[in-house]
Design a protein around this motif. Sequence first.
Motif, PDB file in Angstrom:
ATOM      1  N   SER A  33       0.383  -1.134   0.226  1.00 43.37           N
ATOM      2  CA  SER A  33       0.174   0.092   0.137  1.00 43.37           C
ATOM      3  C   SER A  33       1.108   1.126   0.423  1.00 43.37           C
ATOM      4  N   ARG A  34       0.429   2.574  -0.832  1.00 45.92           N
ATOM      5  CA  ARG A  34       1.163   3.238  -1.160  1.00 45.92           C
ATOM      6  C   ARG A  34       0.316   4.576   0.203  1.00 45.92           C
ATOM      7  N   ARG A  35       1.178   5.144   1.071  1.00 47.32           N
ATOM      8  CA  ARG A  35      -0.222   6.022   1.682  1.00 47.32           C
ATOM      9  C   ARG A  35       0.427   7.028   2.453  1.00 47.32           C
ATOM     10  N   LEU A  36       0.122   8.529   2.555  1.00 50.22           N
ATOM     11  CA  LEU A  36       0.840   9.200   2.837  1.00 50.22           C
ATOM     12  C   LEU A  36       0.055   9.700   4.392  1.00 50.22           C
ATOM     13  N   THR A  37       1.962   9.568   5.348  1.00 41.85           N
ATOM     14  CA  THR A  37       2.000  10.004   6.292  1.00 41.85           C
ATOM     15  C   THR A  37       2.295  11.456   6.466  1.00 41.85           C
ATOM     16  N   GLU A  38       2.642  11.478   8.024  1.00 43.88           N
ATOM     17  CA  GLU A  38       3.201  12.906   8.325  1.00 43.88           C
ATOM     18  C   GLU A  38       4.058  13.181   8.347  1.00 43.88           C
ATOM     19  N   GLU A  39       4.848  11.658   8.175  1.00 45.24           N
ATOM     20  CA  GLU A  39       6.351  11.642   7.655  1.00 45.24           C
ATOM     21  C   GLU A  39       6.454  11.429   6.184  1.00 45.24           C
ATOM     22  N   GLY A  40       5.875  11.526   4.984  1.00 44.81           N
ATOM     23  CA  GLY A  40       6.106  11.983   3.407  1.00 44.81           C
ATOM     24  C   GLY A  40       4.992  10.598   2.875  1.00 44.81           C
ATOM     25  N   GLU A  41       5.091  10.159   2.084  1.00 42.97           N
ATOM     26  CA  GLU A  41       4.227   9.052   1.238  1.00 42.97           C
ATOM     27  C   GLU A  41       4.885   7.997   1.350  1.00 42.97           C
ATOM     28  N   ARG A  42       5.415   6.915   2.357  1.00 41.77           N
ATOM     29  CA  ARG A  42       5.736   5.455   2.887  1.00 41.77           C
ATOM     30  C   ARG A  42       4.636   4.278   2.225  1.00 41.77           C
ATOM     31  N   LEU A  43       5.678   3.621   1.898  1.00 44.67           N
ATOM     32  CA  LEU A  43       5.076   1.885   1.697  1.00 44.67           C
ATOM     33  C   LEU A  43       4.846   0.761   2.191  1.00 44.67           C
ATOM     34  N   PHE A  44       3.703   0.516   2.841  1.00 42.80           N
ATOM     35  CA  PHE A  44       2.797  -0.633   3.782  1.00 42.80           C
ATOM     36  C   PHE A  44       3.015  -1.634   3.334  1.00 42.80           C
ATOM     37  N   VAL A  45       3.566  -2.713   3.748  1.00 38.02           N
ATOM     38  CA  VAL A  45       3.810  -4.261   2.968  1.00 38.02           C
ATOM     39  C   VAL A  45       2.172  -5.051   3.375  1.00 38.02           C
ATOM     40  N   ILE A  46       0.645  -5.044   3.046  1.00 45.54           N
ATOM     41  CA  ILE A  46      -0.020  -5.934   3.652  1.00 45.54           C
ATOM     42  C   ILE A  46      -0.422  -7.582   3.158  1.00 45.54           C
TER      43      ILE A  46
END
Length: 332
Positions: free
Chosen positions: A66-79
């Motif tokens: 998943s490409r998710r926008l967080t407070e630290e910027g864009e991050r990639l989370f493995v589902i």
Amino acid sequence: MAKQSTSRLKLNAPLGRMPVLQFIPPAELTVDPSYQRSIDATDSQALIRSIAQHWNWDLCQPLVVSRRLTEEGERLFVIDGQHRLEASRLRGDIAQLPCVVVAYTSAADEAASFVHLNQRRRPLKALDLFKAALASEDTEALAIASALSDSGLSLAPHGNYASWAPGMVSNIGGIQSAWRKQGEAASRHAMRALSEAFEGQVLRYAGTIYPGIVAVCREEASDGKIEERRFERFVTMLALRSQDDWRSDVMLEQAQSSAGYAESAAAAIRGAWRRATSGNEQPASAGARAGTGAALPPFSGRQWCDQCDQQVQYGQACLCRDKHCTIRRAAA
């Protein structure tokens, strides 16, 4: 002519956004512990080490990310693919991983996708894995398949016994376990005993009965062979009772001892065999039960019956419903 009725599949509108296939360095991937399973357990760590040790690109399916926008910027989370990710990090020589990248609106949507992916994943059964091993020409699988064929048994196409033909077996997990622990010789004798004792029957309870049969064969075949007359006697003892009767004995043994089903089957059938061989040497009648005394047959192997028009074993003769069966009259 009557008009054939047809049914069309109702299709819902596609959900979500089309994913993108990317190759991503492991260092750029992370997991969300709020919904991901922990990999600290012993079995997970063992799996990760195994993947790392035997890394095979042919088996490395794309990770779902998943490409998710967080407070630290864009991050990639493995589902899906956490074990593959950790194995690649453990190796240190995997520069990038194939990933299917999806844009989710929230972590809740990611978690929902994680649940759906794991609920729809059907684990492979032992029968499926054995068929795959056969297709890959695995040495052990080929040897077991050959032994089954030599014994008059065959591999069931699925686990639904209602549509099996006589002689089909699906308890391949138990057969493989016995092959490794009890040895090839005992396993071959056990396959033959199962086939001959319940010849012409759908082997619904083979998985329950077989561990007990192979346990006796292991004891009898100390040098790899069983004296034919004793083997015929053992087959007769099995044949004089139904599969359901033997299953009941195993279940009773399991309830009394709280042991596993394989140990319970071994105890039940081994006990019946010891009782059958500790009595007198008179032939057993058709109504005799396995544990009541001797079951020494008046002949070994098969004999021709003119009435049945086929080769008949002693155990089959005792159960033959044709009152004119010549071998049945001799057995009685």
